[in-house]
Design a protein around this motif. Sequence first.
Motif, PDB file in Angstrom:
ATOM      1  N   GLN A  16       0.839  -1.193   0.000  1.00 41.33           N
ATOM      2  CA  GLN A  16       0.000   0.000   0.000  1.00 41.33           C
ATOM      3  C   GLN A  16       0.878   1.248   0.000  1.00 41.33           C
ATOM      4  O   GLN A  16       1.656   1.464   0.923  1.00 41.33           O
ATOM      5  CB  GLN A  16      -0.926   0.011   1.215  1.00 41.33           C
ATOM      6  N   ALA A  17       0.720   2.084  -1.057  1.00 47.37           N
ATOM      7  CA  ALA A  17       1.514   3.302  -1.211  1.00 47.37           C
ATOM      8  C   ALA A  17       3.001   2.947  -1.225  1.00 47.37           C
ATOM      9  O   ALA A  17       3.394   1.799  -1.332  1.00 47.37           O
ATOM     10  CB  ALA A  17       1.188   4.298  -0.117  1.00 47.37           C
ATOM     11  N   GLY A  18       3.856   3.947  -1.121  1.00 44.47           N
ATOM     12  CA  GLY A  18       5.292   3.691  -1.121  1.00 44.47           C
ATOM     13  C   GLY A  18       5.749   3.083  -2.432  1.00 44.47           C
ATOM     14  O   GLY A  18       5.027   3.029  -3.420  1.00 44.47           O
ATOM     15  N   SER A  19       6.959   2.619  -2.465  1.00 42.26           N
ATOM     16  CA  SER A  19       7.516   1.995  -3.665  1.00 42.26           C
ATOM     17  C   SER A  19       8.205   0.692  -3.289  1.00 42.26           C
ATOM     18  O   SER A  19       8.522   0.467  -2.128  1.00 42.26           O
ATOM     19  CB  SER A  19       8.521   2.942  -4.350  1.00 42.26           C
ATOM     20  N   ALA A  20       8.415  -0.145  -4.277  1.00 41.51           N
ATOM     21  CA  ALA A  20       9.101  -1.420  -4.079  1.00 41.51           C
ATOM     22  C   ALA A  20      10.253  -1.503  -5.071  1.00 41.51           C
ATOM     23  O   ALA A  20      10.095  -1.137  -6.235  1.00 41.51           O
ATOM     24  CB  ALA A  20       8.142  -2.596  -4.268  1.00 41.51           C
ATOM     25  N   LYS A  21      11.392  -1.987  -4.633  1.00 37.10           N
ATOM     26  CA  LYS A  21      12.559  -2.103  -5.500  1.00 37.10           C
ATOM     27  C   LYS A  21      13.105  -3.524  -5.418  1.00 37.10           C
ATOM     28  O   LYS A  21      13.324  -4.051  -4.332  1.00 37.10           O
ATOM     29  CB  LYS A  21      13.643  -1.105  -5.083  1.00 37.10           C
ATOM     30  N   ILE A  22      13.327  -4.113  -6.568  1.00 38.28           N
ATOM     31  CA  ILE A  22      13.909  -5.446  -6.654  1.00 38.28           C
ATOM     32  C   ILE A  22      15.138  -5.348  -7.537  1.00 38.28           C
ATOM     33  O   ILE A  22      15.041  -4.949  -8.703  1.00 38.28           O
ATOM     34  CB  ILE A  22      12.908  -6.462  -7.238  1.00 38.28           C
ATOM     35  N   GLU A  23      16.295  -5.659  -7.001  1.00 36.89           N
ATOM     36  CA  GLU A  23      17.537  -5.515  -7.756  1.00 36.89           C
ATOM     37  C   GLU A  23      17.794  -6.685  -8.700  1.00 36.89           C
ATOM     38  O   GLU A  23      18.584  -6.568  -9.624  1.00 36.89           O
ATOM     39  CB  GLU A  23      18.712  -5.340  -6.794  1.00 36.89           C
ATOM     40  N   GLY A  24      17.131  -7.806  -8.466  1.00 35.71           N
ATOM     41  CA  GLY A  24      17.297  -8.950  -9.361  1.00 35.71           C
ATOM     42  C   GLY A  24      16.219  -8.974 -10.430  1.00 35.71           C
ATOM     43  O   GLY A  24      15.510  -7.989 -10.664  1.00 35.71           O
TER      44      GLY A  24
END
Length: 331
Positions: A200-208
């Motif tokens: 919910q809201a915010g951001s998500a980061k996946i380096e792979g």
Amino acid sequence: MGVITKVYSGIFFLVILNASAQISTSTGGTANVLANTPTSNTNVGIGTTNPTAKLEVVGSLKANVGEFSKTLPDGSSYADWVDRNKSSRVLNLGTLRDPLDEGKLLCFYDFPQSNIINLTKSAFSFQIDDRSNHTRFTMTAETGGSGRFQLNNKNQQEFLKVYEDGEDNVYMQLGMPNTHVVIGGYSNHPSSLVHKLFVQAGSAKIEGNILTDANIGIGTSNFTDGTDTYRLSVKGKIRAEEIKVYNTWADYVFSPVYKLASLKDVESFIEKNGHLQNVPSAKEVTQNGLELGEIARIQQEKIEELTLYLIQQNKDIEELKAQIKIILEKK
């Protein structure tokens, strides 16, 4: 009255002894072991004069070999798992829930190497059960080996496990089909009941890499257009430095068997339809959109047809020039 001083986080608390104490750690020997007083306090306190549970200990607790603590040699042998549990149980608290091995709601086991547990490793196990004889919480670890943290539901089904295999490989699994993970919100959010993972809201980061066997939607959950289903569906604009599309190409135009329409036929088609043959109309594009690979093929087809027209016209021009030269030379 006696006064004892208790140290906790650098702050001193004063505890005043009173007549309701069961066992006091003050000086005075047996004079500080007081009888139960049913009308005031029937609990047992060690280091406290006002215990709030059946047994309350203020201070450290050291247990020697006996009923509360056991040390068993590695290589022990047991008749079965019941014999092993009884022999290895160090702590056994709460309501009796398993008459077979006399286990209670909260148990701590110190398992030596044995014929029941893995012969190469000893282990400990801490577990909490409910009164239906179902284990709801388990923490186990082998000496120099793997470790496991596990939660079960009322039907004894695992719904959370964190496992380390002893080789620094760590796994977390949530195996129930209706598992939902909510980040940055609460489980009562409507979307959390639909999606397995909800941020919910915010951001998500996946380096792979991100891999999926299904579809990806950005700004939309609709992946179909007519009878076609699209792996990537975006509601909004897309910006990229390059897009690579795999599709058939238009080199068939240069095949000797390709039937190239005459320019007169092309003109007639345009006058009747308002667009080139095999090219979608403005109405079709507005309604159905463009497929990049297909429109690139069509445009290439028209470029190659145009090239053939130019080649033919160049031949006609050269032939006319030759005929004019002959006429001029005869004069």
